[in-house]
Design an enzyme around this catalytic site. Structure first.
Site, PDB file in Angstrom:
ATOM      1  N   PHE A 296      37.591  52.227  50.500  1.00 36.97           N
ATOM      2  CA  PHE A 296      37.562  50.777  50.328  1.00 36.97           C
ATOM      3  C   PHE A 296      36.418  50.397  49.376  1.00 36.97           C
ATOM      4  O   PHE A 296      35.687  49.449  49.618  1.00 36.97           O
ATOM      5  CB  PHE A 296      37.361  50.083  51.676  1.00 36.97           C
ATOM      6  CG  PHE A 296      38.516  50.287  52.635  1.00 36.97           C
ATOM      7  CD1 PHE A 296      39.697  49.574  52.478  1.00 36.97           C
ATOM      8  CD2 PHE A 296      38.430  51.191  53.683  1.00 36.97           C
ATOM      9  CE1 PHE A 296      40.761  49.759  53.355  1.00 36.97           C
ATOM     10  CE2 PHE A 296      39.480  51.379  54.565  1.00 36.97           C
ATOM     11  CZ  PHE A 296      40.657  50.658  54.395  1.00 36.97           C
TER      12      PHE A 296
ATOM     13  N   CYS B 112      43.908  49.410  41.460  1.00 35.95           N
ATOM     14  CA  CYS B 112      44.573  49.377  42.767  1.00 35.95           C
ATOM     15  C   CYS B 112      45.478  48.182  43.023  1.00 35.95           C
ATOM     16  O   CYS B 112      46.580  48.348  43.521  1.00 35.95           O
ATOM     17  CB  CYS B 112      43.531  49.398  43.884  1.00 35.95           C
ATOM     18  SG  CYS B 112      42.567  50.894  43.899  1.00 35.95           S
TER      19      CYS B 112
END
Length: 480
Positions: free
Chosen positions: A158, A272
């Protein structure tokens, strides 16, 4: 001594492994990649990626318990835990083209692990992958197991580029998904023990495999959705005379919403967001959830709309043509404090202006000319394949020059487009820039970084996303 090997020395593998090595001196960490030039760069003084704080971490550990090698099979065979951090590009042909993740590199990594392993291994998914990838990998490993036991874990990253090292030092959460069997739980505990060297236990979340895989896609979809939401409102602000910064501030004061990711801009980029949403859309469609797929598709559509809206503003403001006009592009990376240009909005903006025969002069403090020319001449999604499989030397685009100074970029320009929010663009000597530009001089601020009032006093015609429009721009069409 636990041995960790990471396949893939990219934006995720390199920094993550460097921090594990720094925080766990008792663990030997080897990052492997088939690209020798990339490994050579990791072993040099000029690392292949720019990330604040990364240099210090790598130099601290390299040669002690952190190693970079192109001898992939040797180190995979010796490892107890193998992280797989390879490219998962969007498919450009065949079933699911334009949406589904291409797992070619993942599958070949799994087959190679099965071929070379002589001892039990924990295999950790680090790349962002579609839900149920673990199941496919498990099948490949178990059907080729030769009596060796494999446990598959999902441990999505993350990280935000530009703050990756801080994100690794103090993560909001570390997520580990595994099988709900005694062996699966042991594997989860083994990986948990690595992170527990520096991450508080309450920040390490354990789930089943599918929840961990889906959490990563969902997190990126939620973040991108916030950006598209505020960008949609920015278009309405321009139409009504509202100021998107004031609206976002008022909305963000609601503690249920919060202020993060509410900055209107020319659009989101990065490796992403778009890829993961398209992947999510495809998974929904495969499971017969067409309405859910349509909902998430709209986030990408608004992002594309915002980029084309920006280009239309530029062209329509400048007498409906930019043909033969020099336009300065300030910033090419998808956001500040990174040299990453993957899916940067700059590509679509530049291509839109080049389509109208503009002459572009581009400046970004961290992006090389070769990278910019490559990005502007590559097909969509090509960037997500390993470098040796990309087009070798892209034909350079004649209408594009890349310079190393904002003043050089803006000299004799008709207009300036601010595409990346680098801090230095807030502090430029805009009077000097104005004096050296063609008149009327235009600034199109795609990041709301410039002081609109000050620039108008100097004499610029300013368009800033979601801000009350300059009288010059007001009566021009917002979209073609």
């Amino acid at each position: 001594m636990v041995k960790i090997c990471c396949i893939g020395a990219g934006y995720v593998g390199g920094p993550t492994m460097a921090v594990i090595a720094l925080k766990c001196p008792a663990i030997e960490v080897v990052v492997v990649d088939i690209s020798k030039p990339r490994i050579d760069a990791w072993n040099s003084d000029h690392l292949p990626i720019y990330e604040p704080g990364l240099d210090e971490v790598v130099k601290d550990c390299r040669g002690k318990n952190l190693f970079f090698s192109s001898d992939v099979e040797k180190h995979v065979a010796e490892a107890d835990i193998v992280f797989v951090s390879v490219n998962t590009p969007t498919k450009t042909r065949g079933l699911g083209l334009g949406k589904a993740a291409d797992l070619t590199y993942w599958e070949s990594a799994a087959r190679m692990i099965a071929d070379v392993s002589k001892s039990d291994k924990i295999v950790v998914e680090k790349s962002t992958v579609p839900v149920k990838t673990a199941e496919a990998i498990e099948k490949i490993l178990t059907h080729n197991s030769k009596g060796i036991n494999y446990q598959i874990l999902s441990n999505p990253e993350f990280l935000a580029e530009g703050t990756a090292i801080q994100d690794l030092f103090k993560p909001d959460r570390v997520l580990i998904g595994g099988r709900e069997t005694p062996e699966g739980k042991r594997a989860v505990d083994a990986l948990k023990a690595v992170y527990a060297n520096w991450v508080p236990e309450e920040n390490i979340i354990t789930t089943n495999l599918w929840s961990a895989e889906l959490s990563k896609l969902a997190a990126n979809a939620f973040l991108a959705q916030r950006i598209s939401s505020v960008n949609a409102i920015s278009a309405l602000c321009e139409a009504t005379g509202a100021d998107v910064s004031e609206v976002a501030h008022a909305v963000g004061k609601d503690s249920r919403i919060g202020h993060r990711f509410l900055n209107a801009s020319v659009g989101f980029g990065g490796s992403c967001f778009q890829k993961d949403i398209l992947n999510l859309v495809y998974i929904c469609e495969c499971n017969g959830l067409q309405e859910v797929a349509n909902y998430w598709k709209q986030v990408v559509k608004i992002n594309d709309y915002q980029k084309s809206r920006f280009v239309n503003r530029v062209v329509s403001s400048m007498f409906n043509t930019v043909s033969g006009k020099k336009i300065a592009i300030l910033g090419f990376a998808f956001k500040k404090d990174t040299g990453d240009t993957r899916e940067t909005p700059a590509i679509d903006v530049c291509k839109g202006l080049l389509g109208d025969k503009a002459l572009l002069s581009i400046y970004d403090p961290q992006v090389t000319e070769d990278q910019i020319q490559r990005d502007l001449s590559m097909n969509k999604f090509d960037w997500d394949h390993p470098a040796h499989l990309q087009p070798m030397s892209p034909s350079s685009i004649k209408q594009v020059s890349v310079v190393w100074d904002a003043y050089e970029a803006t000299k004799d320009a008709h207009g300036i487009c601010v595409i990346t929010e680098w801090d230095e663009f807030k502090n430029l000597d805009y009077q000097r820039i104005y004096d050296n530009m063609q008149k009327p001089a235009f600034i199109f601020d795609g990041r709301n970084v410039v002081n609109v009032g000050e620039l108008r006093k100097i004499g610029f015609i300013v368009y800033s996303i979601g801000k009350p429009l300059d009288p010059w721009v007001k009566d021009l069409p917002a979209s073609a």
